[in-house]
Design an enzyme around this catalytic site. Structure first.
Site, PDB file in Angstrom:
ATOM      1  N   LYS A  29       0.757  -1.147  -0.091  1.00  0.00           N
ATOM      2  CA  LYS A  29      -0.202   0.017   0.091  1.00  0.00           C
ATOM      3  C   LYS A  29       0.703   1.339   0.149  1.00  0.00           C
ATOM      4  CE  LYS A  29      -1.278   1.896   3.821  1.00  0.00           C
ATOM      5  NZ  LYS A  29      -1.432   3.200   4.451  1.00  0.00           N
ATOM      6  N   ASN A  30       1.849   1.119   0.985  1.00  0.00           N
ATOM      7  CA  ASN A  30       2.484   2.598   0.977  1.00  0.00           C
ATOM      8  C   ASN A  30       3.399   2.796  -0.121  1.00  0.00           C
ATOM      9  OD1 ASN A  30       1.183   3.059   3.551  1.00  0.00           O
ATOM     10  ND2 ASN A  30       2.856   2.665   4.711  1.00  0.00           N
TER      11      ASN A  30
ATOM     12  N   ARG B  27      -3.790  11.139   4.312  1.00  0.00           N
ATOM     13  CA  ARG B  27      -2.735  11.908   4.335  1.00  0.00           C
ATOM     14  C   ARG B  27      -1.661  12.007   3.212  1.00  0.00           C
ATOM     15  NH1 ARG B  27      -1.380  14.342   8.866  1.00  0.00           N
ATOM     16  NH2 ARG B  27       0.717  14.518   8.380  1.00  0.00           N
TER      17      ARG B  27
ATOM     18  N   CYS C 135      -4.215  13.572  13.189  1.00  0.00           N
ATOM     19  CA  CYS C 135      -4.214  12.212  12.824  1.00  0.00           C
ATOM     20  C   CYS C 135      -4.182  11.485  14.236  1.00  0.00           C
ATOM     21  CB  CYS C 135      -2.850  11.799  11.992  1.00  0.00           C
ATOM     22  SG  CYS C 135      -2.551  10.063  11.780  1.00  0.00           S
TER      23      CYS C 135
ATOM     24  N   ARG D 156       1.869  14.564  13.136  1.00  0.00           N
ATOM     25  CA  ARG D 156       2.309  14.436  11.557  1.00  0.00           C
ATOM     26  C   ARG D 156       2.216  15.769  10.998  1.00  0.00           C
ATOM     27  NH1 ARG D 156      -0.448   9.082   9.620  1.00  0.00           N
ATOM     28  NH2 ARG D 156       1.476   8.931   8.150  1.00  0.00           N
TER      29      ARG D 156
ATOM     30  N   VAL E  48       3.717  18.710   8.309  1.00  0.00           N
ATOM     31  CA  VAL E  48       4.297  18.528   6.928  1.00  0.00           C
ATOM     32  C   VAL E  48       5.365  19.437   6.597  1.00  0.00           C
ATOM     33  CG1 VAL E  48       2.518  17.347   5.901  1.00  0.00           C
ATOM     34  CG2 VAL E  48       2.331  19.697   5.936  1.00  0.00           C
ATOM     35  N   ASP E  49       5.945  20.159   7.604  1.00  0.00           N
ATOM     36  CA  ASP E  49       6.894  21.176   7.514  1.00  0.00           C
ATOM     37  C   ASP E  49       8.101  20.837   6.578  1.00  0.00           C
ATOM     38  OD1 ASP E  49       7.276  19.365   9.654  1.00  0.00           O
ATOM     39  OD2 ASP E  49       8.912  20.730  10.782  1.00  0.00           O
ATOM     40  N   LEU E  50       8.490  19.347   6.830  1.00  0.00           N
ATOM     41  CA  LEU E  50       9.837  18.976   6.087  1.00  0.00           C
ATOM     42  C   LEU E  50       9.311  18.950   4.543  1.00  0.00           C
ATOM     43  CD1 LEU E  50      11.150  16.517   8.687  1.00  0.00           C
ATOM     44  CD2 LEU E  50      11.702  18.716   8.437  1.00  0.00           C
TER      45      LEU E  50
ATOM     46  N   ASP F 166       4.771   0.271  12.052  1.00  0.00           N
ATOM     47  CA  ASP F 166       3.592  -0.188  11.651  1.00  0.00           C
ATOM     48  C   ASP F 166       3.186  -1.428  11.830  1.00  0.00           C
ATOM     49  OD1 ASP F 166       3.203   2.280  10.142  1.00  0.00           O
ATOM     50  OD2 ASP F 166       3.641   1.713   8.356  1.00  0.00           O
TER      51      ASP F 166
ATOM     52  N   ILE G 206       8.289   6.739  16.901  1.00  0.00           N
ATOM     53  CA  ILE G 206       8.273   7.394  15.553  1.00  0.00           C
ATOM     54  C   ILE G 206       7.021   8.430  15.655  1.00  0.00           C
ATOM     55  CG2 ILE G 206       7.988   7.118  13.052  1.00  0.00           C
ATOM     56  CD1 ILE G 206      10.634   5.949  13.838  1.00  0.00           C
TER      57      ILE G 206
ATOM     58  N   ARG H 269      -8.487  -0.014   4.675  1.00  0.00           N
ATOM     59  CA  ARG H 269      -7.497   1.043   3.923  1.00  0.00           C
ATOM     60  C   ARG H 269      -6.458   0.277   3.526  1.00  0.00           C
ATOM     61  NH1 ARG H 269      -6.819   6.682   6.911  1.00  0.00           N
ATOM     62  NH2 ARG H 269      -5.481   6.782   5.154  1.00  0.00           N
TER      63      ARG H 269
HETATM   64  C1  EPZ Z   1       5.016   6.780   6.563  1.00  0.00           C
HETATM   65  O1  EPZ Z   1       4.139   7.792   6.852  1.00  0.00           O
HETATM   66  C2  EPZ Z   1       3.812   5.731   6.455  1.00  0.00           C
HETATM   67  N1  EPZ Z   1       2.791   6.007   5.638  1.00  0.00           N
HETATM   68  C3  EPZ Z   1       3.451   5.282   7.785  1.00  0.00           C
HETATM   69  O2  EPZ Z   1       2.454   4.230   7.636  1.00  0.00           O
HETATM   70  C4  EPZ Z   1       4.681   4.847   8.633  1.00  0.00           C
HETATM   71  O3  EPZ Z   1       4.150   4.457  10.034  1.00  0.00           O
HETATM   72  C5  EPZ Z   1       5.681   5.934   8.647  1.00  0.00           C
HETATM   73  O4  EPZ Z   1       5.958   6.463   7.227  1.00  0.00           O
HETATM   74  C6  EPZ Z   1       6.898   5.575   9.367  1.00  0.00           C
HETATM   75  O5  EPZ Z   1       7.421   4.479   8.427  1.00  0.00           O
HETATM   76  C7  EPZ Z   1       2.818   6.312   4.169  1.00  0.00           C
HETATM   77  O6  EPZ Z   1       3.633   5.689   3.893  1.00  0.00           O
HETATM   78  C8  EPZ Z   1       1.495   6.496   3.636  1.00  0.00           C
HETATM   79  P1  EPZ Z   1       7.124   9.934   8.398  1.00  0.00           P
HETATM   80  P2  EPZ Z   1       5.018   9.405   7.002  1.00  0.00           P
HETATM   81  O7  EPZ Z   1       7.215  11.210   7.623  1.00  0.00           O
HETATM   82  O8  EPZ Z   1       5.612   9.487   5.749  1.00  0.00           O
HETATM   83  C9  EPZ Z   1       7.794  13.266  11.524  1.00  0.00           C
HETATM   84  C10 EPZ Z   1       0.326   3.270   7.804  1.00  0.00           C
HETATM   85  O9  EPZ Z   1       0.081   2.539   8.758  1.00  0.00           O
HETATM   86  N2  EPZ Z   1       7.509  14.565  10.518  1.00  0.00           N
HETATM   87  O10 EPZ Z   1       8.182   9.073   8.141  1.00  0.00           O
HETATM   88  O11 EPZ Z   1       3.935  10.194   7.160  1.00  0.00           O
HETATM   89  C11 EPZ Z   1       6.323  12.606  11.921  1.00  0.00           C
HETATM   90  O12 EPZ Z   1       5.389  13.169  12.666  1.00  0.00           O
HETATM   91  C12 EPZ Z   1       1.031   4.431   8.092  1.00  0.00           C
HETATM   92  O13 EPZ Z   1       0.625   2.592   6.759  1.00  0.00           O
HETATM   93  C13 EPZ Z   1       7.845  15.921  10.723  1.00  0.00           C
HETATM   94  O14 EPZ Z   1       8.001  16.068  12.062  1.00  0.00           O
HETATM   95  O15 EPZ Z   1       5.775   9.061   8.175  1.00  0.00           O
HETATM   96  C14 EPZ Z   1       7.003  11.445  12.569  1.00  0.00           C
HETATM   97  O16 EPZ Z   1       7.086  11.573  13.811  1.00  0.00           O
HETATM   98  C15 EPZ Z   1       0.798   4.998   9.212  1.00  0.00           C
HETATM   99  N3  EPZ Z   1       7.655  16.672   9.957  1.00  0.00           N
HETATM  100  C16 EPZ Z   1       8.076  11.353  11.818  1.00  0.00           C
HETATM  101  O17 EPZ Z   1       8.765  12.486  11.319  1.00  0.00           O
HETATM  102  C17 EPZ Z   1       7.508  16.438   8.545  1.00  0.00           C
HETATM  103  O18 EPZ Z   1       7.292  17.288   7.462  1.00  0.00           O
HETATM  104  C18 EPZ Z   1       8.217   9.905  10.823  1.00  0.00           C
HETATM  105  O19 EPZ Z   1       7.332  10.449   9.925  1.00  0.00           O
HETATM  106  C19 EPZ Z   1       7.168  14.984   8.152  1.00  0.00           C
HETATM  107  C20 EPZ Z   1       7.312  14.014   9.484  1.00  0.00           C
END
Ligand code: EPZ
Length: 429
Positions: A22-23, A96, A120, A125, A127-129, A310, A332, A402
């Site tokens: 999925k991801n 998201r 969420c 979560r 999206v600043d990065l 996950d 995480i 989902r």
């Molecule tokens: C992906 O989410 C996956 N989703 C998540 O799976 C998974 O848990 C996660 O990666 C970690 O492996 C998808 O691929 C659709 P991150 P993502 O950006 O990309 C912080 C599932 O159940 N962060 O790696 O959103 C964030 O808050 C889902 O399938 C910022 O601070 O995760 C978190 O603490 C749930 N600013 C950390 O980074 C940002 O701009 C890692 O999040 C972006 C992220």
């Protein structure tokens, strides 16, 4: 709304084919915005999330056609032109990852208006990065009334991007935008998850020049246009890990096929440590447990190749009936223990303090009515239900739909007593 009922006690014996990830699939689908030629994705999972993104992409000008071809389930995505650069709140809020259309839209047509995703259940979560990466690539970003307005009328420019923390989504987003930028982009402290390498392979098949995905440094040499391609989605490592845990929980012997066990080494090591049998095969892995109770082991989630966040909820379910005490640390997401109180309704002995949960294994769980709070939390309740005495009913299973394709069918084929109870259409409060 639909519910899932599980009658506990049956062992699992049989074969479960693992679906496409999925991801990965949802990021690959977004890549179709980058070219006016068709992108054919094979090994596609049919999930609520892929259907949902298909709907959004259609609004943006992508023709989305699902079919069953000689290579199995496939989706053809074709965007001869971008007809709208607008992704509204109601669509981005529900999923998201829809936010990741922003970069490709700006890269291809110079502008986009995409809703901020909002909060969420598993954490803030932000999206600043994502936005910092797009700004580094030269996009002008403005935020108004919950929307991101991004503009790069003369195109994006290659840049050095250094992420302060590892983010899967932001790394993918930067890659999706940089492939059409002018010049070279280097992403430092990139996420190393296997979905990144899958995205790289797909983009390169489309004519992009991306190197290093799967390592902390990714180099992208921009090209002026991308073409159509055919790409097979990698197997879903989280689905594979989930069924591996389910087999260890219920006992019996389950062969997982169409999978890559190397992608979940961290989980398989913990399953072995707990006393389950783990035997890698050419296209997957066999998991077995014959009667004996598992030992408790500790886990701490981490970016790949560490223990996947996950899979944390599923592993917590497994530990509820193991011998001794297990410590589970979530590093995480800040709020990813919402399954703990639901598992406690089934008789689990869990205490949560900050980012750590302590699970004291009990002899047996008792079936009860429980509620799904997010995708992976939902499946942890199904796993617990496999061994709980009597019937467990899981409500709000739209979360489950989902990300798990034909879950009842796959578990049922191995002997689990799992059935879907069709709802009356009334929303659950
Ligand atoms: C992906 O989410 C996956 N989703 C998540 O799976 C998974 O848990 C996660 O990666 C970690 O492996 C998808 O691929 C659709 P991150 P993502 O950006 O990309 C912080 C599932 O159940 N962060 O790696 O959103 C964030 O808050 C889902 O399938 C910022 O601070 O995760 C978190 O603490 C749930 N600013 C950390 O980074 C940002 O701009 C890692 O999040 C972006 C992220």
């Amino acid at each position: 709304m639909d519910r899932i009922a599980i009658t506990g006690g049956a062992q699992l014996n049989g074969t479960i084919p693992v679906s496409g990830a999925k991801n990965s699939a949802i990021k690959l689908m977004a890549a179709s915005l980058l070219t006016d030629e068709p992108l054919r994705l094979t090994n596609m999972p049919r999930l609520a999330d892929t259907r949902f993104l298909g709907k959004l992409l259609t609004r943006l000008g992508v023709q989305v056609t699902e079919s069953d071809g000689p290579d199995g389930q496939q989706t053809l995505l074709h965007a001869p032109e971008i007809t709208s650069g607008f992704a509204p709140y109601d669509l981005v809020r529900q999923m998201r990852a829809s936010f990741n259309v922003l970069g490709p839209l700006v890269a291809r047509s110079g502008q986009a208006k995409v809703s901020l995703p909002g909060g969420c259940t598993i954490g803030a979560r932000p999206v600043d990065l994502h936005l910092q990466a797009l700004e580094a690539l030269g996009a002008k970003i403005d935020l108004h009334e919950g929307y991101v307005y991004a503009q790069a009328p003369r195109g994006l420019k290659g840049a050095e991007i250094t992420f302060p923390i590892v983010s899967v989504g932001a790394t993918e987003h930067a890659m999706l935008a940089a492939v059409l930028a002018d010049g070279v982009t280097v992403i430092h402290n990139a996420a190393c998850e296997p979905e990144l390498a899958d995205l790289q392979d797909c983009l390169n098949a489309m004519g992009a020049k991306v190197e290093g995905a799967g390592t902390p440094t990714i180099t992208i040499t921009g090209v002026t246009r991308l073409k159509g391609a055919t790409h097979a989605v990698i197997p879903d490592r989280i689905e594979m890990g989930t069924y591996a845990v389910a087999a260890a929980m219920a006992g019996g012997e389950v062969r997982l096929t169409n999978a890559r066990p190397g992608l979940i080494d961290a989980l398989l090591d913990k399953l072995k440590e707990a006393g389950a049998g783990v035997e890698p095969t050419a296209d997957g892995v066999i998991i077995r447990r014959n009667g004996h109770r598992l030992d408790s082991v500790d886990i701490e989630t981490a970016p790949f190749p560490g223990f996947a966040t996950d899979l944390q909820a599923q592993f917590m379910a497994l530990m509820t009936t193991a011998k001794g005490e297990s410590r589970i640390r979530e590093t995480i997401f800040e709020n990813r223990f919402m399954h703990a109180p639901e598992l406690m309704r089934l008789g689990a002995d869990i205490s949560v303090s900050g980012g750590e949960a302590r699970v004291r294994g009990v002899e047996r769980l008792e079936g009860a009515e429980v509620m799904a709070t997010d995708l992976r939390a939902s499946v942890s309740l199904v796993i617990a239900g496999l061994v709980a005495r009597g019937e467990t009913t899981v409500s709000r299973i739209y979360h489950l739909d989902r990300g798990f394709e034909r879950l009842e069918e796959k578990l049922g084929a191995c002997g689990a007593q799992v059935r879907r109870i069709k709802g009356d259409g009334e929303p659950e409060l």
